[in-house]
Scaffold this active site. Structure first.
Site, PDB file in Angstrom:
ATOM      1  N   ASN A   9       0.857  -1.189   0.000  1.00  0.00           N
ATOM      2  CA  ASN A   9       0.000   0.000   0.000  1.00  0.00           C
ATOM      3  C   ASN A   9       0.892   1.238   0.000  1.00  0.00           C
ATOM      4  OD1 ASN A   9      -1.802   2.066   0.507  1.00  0.00           O
ATOM      5  ND2 ASN A   9      -2.266   1.435   2.614  1.00  0.00           N
ATOM      6  N   LYS A  11       0.116   4.253  -0.221  1.00  0.00           N
ATOM      7  CA  LYS A  11      -0.528   5.425   0.409  1.00  0.00           C
ATOM      8  C   LYS A  11      -0.319   6.668  -0.462  1.00  0.00           C
ATOM      9  CE  LYS A  11       0.159   3.282   4.864  1.00  0.00           C
ATOM     10  NZ  LYS A  11       0.062   3.419   6.292  1.00  0.00           N
ATOM     11  N   HIS A  95      -9.491   0.923   4.665  1.00  0.00           N
ATOM     12  CA  HIS A  95      -8.224   1.067   5.397  1.00  0.00           C
ATOM     13  C   HIS A  95      -8.461   1.956   6.617  1.00  0.00           C
ATOM     14  CE1 HIS A  95      -4.136   2.267   6.378  1.00  0.00           C
ATOM     15  NE2 HIS A  95      -3.741   1.181   5.728  1.00  0.00           N
ATOM     16  N   GLU A  97      -6.872   4.311   7.857  1.00  0.00           N
ATOM     17  CA  GLU A  97      -6.658   5.754   7.642  1.00  0.00           C
ATOM     18  C   GLU A  97      -7.885   6.378   6.991  1.00  0.00           C
ATOM     19  OE1 GLU A  97      -2.898   5.359   5.650  1.00  0.00           O
ATOM     20  OE2 GLU A  97      -1.991   4.734   7.534  1.00  0.00           O
ATOM     21  N   GLU A 167      -5.570  -5.415  10.285  1.00  0.00           N
ATOM     22  CA  GLU A 167      -4.557  -4.390  10.547  1.00  0.00           C
ATOM     23  C   GLU A 167      -4.872  -3.678  11.852  1.00  0.00           C
ATOM     24  OE1 GLU A 167      -2.467  -3.119   6.703  1.00  0.00           O
ATOM     25  OE2 GLU A 167      -4.229  -1.859   6.928  1.00  0.00           O
ATOM     26  N   GLY A 173       2.293   1.727  10.965  1.00  0.00           N
ATOM     27  CA  GLY A 173       3.244   2.835  10.892  1.00  0.00           C
ATOM     28  C   GLY A 173       3.908   3.155  12.218  1.00  0.00           C
ATOM     29  N   SER A 212       3.303  -2.720  10.381  1.00  0.00           N
ATOM     30  CA  SER A 212       4.755  -2.738  10.574  1.00  0.00           C
ATOM     31  C   SER A 212       5.399  -4.067  10.173  1.00  0.00           C
ATOM     32  CB  SER A 212       5.107  -2.369  12.019  1.00  0.00           C
ATOM     33  OG  SER A 212       4.647  -1.055  12.322  1.00  0.00           O
TER      34      SER A 212
HETATM   35  C1  PEP Z   1      -0.791  -0.093   6.138  1.00  0.00           C
HETATM   36  O1  PEP Z   1      -0.952   1.111   6.126  1.00  0.00           O
HETATM   37  O2  PEP Z   1      -1.596  -0.823   5.531  1.00  0.00           O
HETATM   38  C2  PEP Z   1       0.347  -0.623   6.877  1.00  0.00           C
HETATM   39  C3  PEP Z   1       0.310  -1.876   7.240  1.00  0.00           C
HETATM   40  O3  PEP Z   1       1.374   0.246   7.137  1.00  0.00           O
HETATM   41  P1  PEP Z   1       2.801  -0.116   7.846  1.00  0.00           P
HETATM   42  O4  PEP Z   1       3.302  -1.371   7.212  1.00  0.00           O
HETATM   43  O5  PEP Z   1       3.653   1.071   7.582  1.00  0.00           O
HETATM   44  O6  PEP Z   1       2.496  -0.320   9.300  1.00  0.00           O
END
Ligand code: PEP
Length: 250
Positions: A9, A11, A95, A97, A167, A173, A212
């Site tokens: 992703n 973003k 997602h 976000e 997630e 993040g 992460s």
């Molecule tokens: C995401 O935004 O889907 C995500 C998993 O981000 P990160 O790997 O940076 O935690």
């Protein structure tokens, strides 16, 4: 029996030229066919260029959102048909976000999922609890609620095209990955919840973990029986780390 999927992703990162360069580096770095399915989800503006870069390779193209109408007066929105038109085969939906900053609800997630299923797109449906939900012991209730709302009205047959992404918001993040055991607990819970709603087909649904994920923690996560891949944020923005995740040794 379930092919693993590693999705990146991007973003709100990468211009067209940067996206093209990253996609090329990933395609070249992969060499032959990878043992898992690989999907790139660049921003809308880079979809076409990235699609051209990965054409003829086993890498799939996904968008980061989709609207539920086919066309009309919906300024700023993109329809399933437009995404198909630029070569997308999948789309991220719900997602955290989008839920946190853009008013996404289980109801709008459901509208988007249904629209994707009316098209040829595979919905990658994201669920996950906040830190406060986890600390108050409500994490399973929250995820069950997201599943009930987001997948409302779907049939067992629809499950064939859906990928679920667990997630936990506290792991996105933050560098704080869920331990393999914590992630597995929730993946098992998600699969049992799906089995309660859809029956045996739940055994075929791919449930990927996001939060992460890095090259050095991928293998331990992938060894868990209900973790079928990863949705990667930060570590997918450089070919070396994304390829390191794809090449994990389960
Ligand atoms: C995401 O935004 O889907 C995500 C998993 O981000 P990160 O790997 O940076 O935690």
């Amino acid at each position: 029996m379930r092919t693993r999927v590693i999705a990146g992703n991007w973003k709100m990162h990468k211009t067209v030229a940067e996206g093209r360069a990253l996609a090329r580096a990933i395609r070249e770095g992969l060499g032959g066919a990878p043992s898992c399915e690989v999907i790139l989800a660049p921003p809308f503006t880079a979809l076409e260029a990235v699609g051209a870069e990965i054409a003829g390779s086993p890498i799939g193209l996904a968008a980061q959102n989709v609207h539920w109408e086919e066309a009309g007066a919906f300024t700023g929105e993109i329809s399933p048909r437009m995404l198909e038109d630029v070569g997308c085969s999948a789309v991220l939906i719900g997602h955290s976000e989008r839920r946190q900053y853009f008013g996404e609800t289980d109801r709008t997630v459901n509208l988007r999922v249904r629209a994707a299923l009316r098209s040829t797109l595979a919905p990658i449906v994201c669920v996950g609890e906040s830190l406060a939900d986890r600390e108050s012991g409500r994490h399973e209730d929250i995820v069950a609620q997201q599943l009930a709302g987001g997948l409302d009205g779907l049939t067992a047959g629809d499950l064939e095209r859906i990928i679920l992404a667990y997630e936990p918001v506290w792991a996105i993040g933050t560098g704080r990955t869920a331990s393999p055991e914590t992630a597995q607990e929730m993946h098992g819970f998600i699969r049992r919840t799906l089995a309660g709603k859809f029956g045996a087909d739940a055994g075929r649904v791919r449930i990927v973990y996001g939060g992460s994920v890095k090259p050095d923690n991928t293998a331990a996560l992938m060894r868990q029986p209900d973790i079928d891949g990863a949705l990667v944020g930060g570590a997918c923005l450089e070919a070396k780390s994304f390829l390191g995740i794809i090449r994990h040794e389960p």
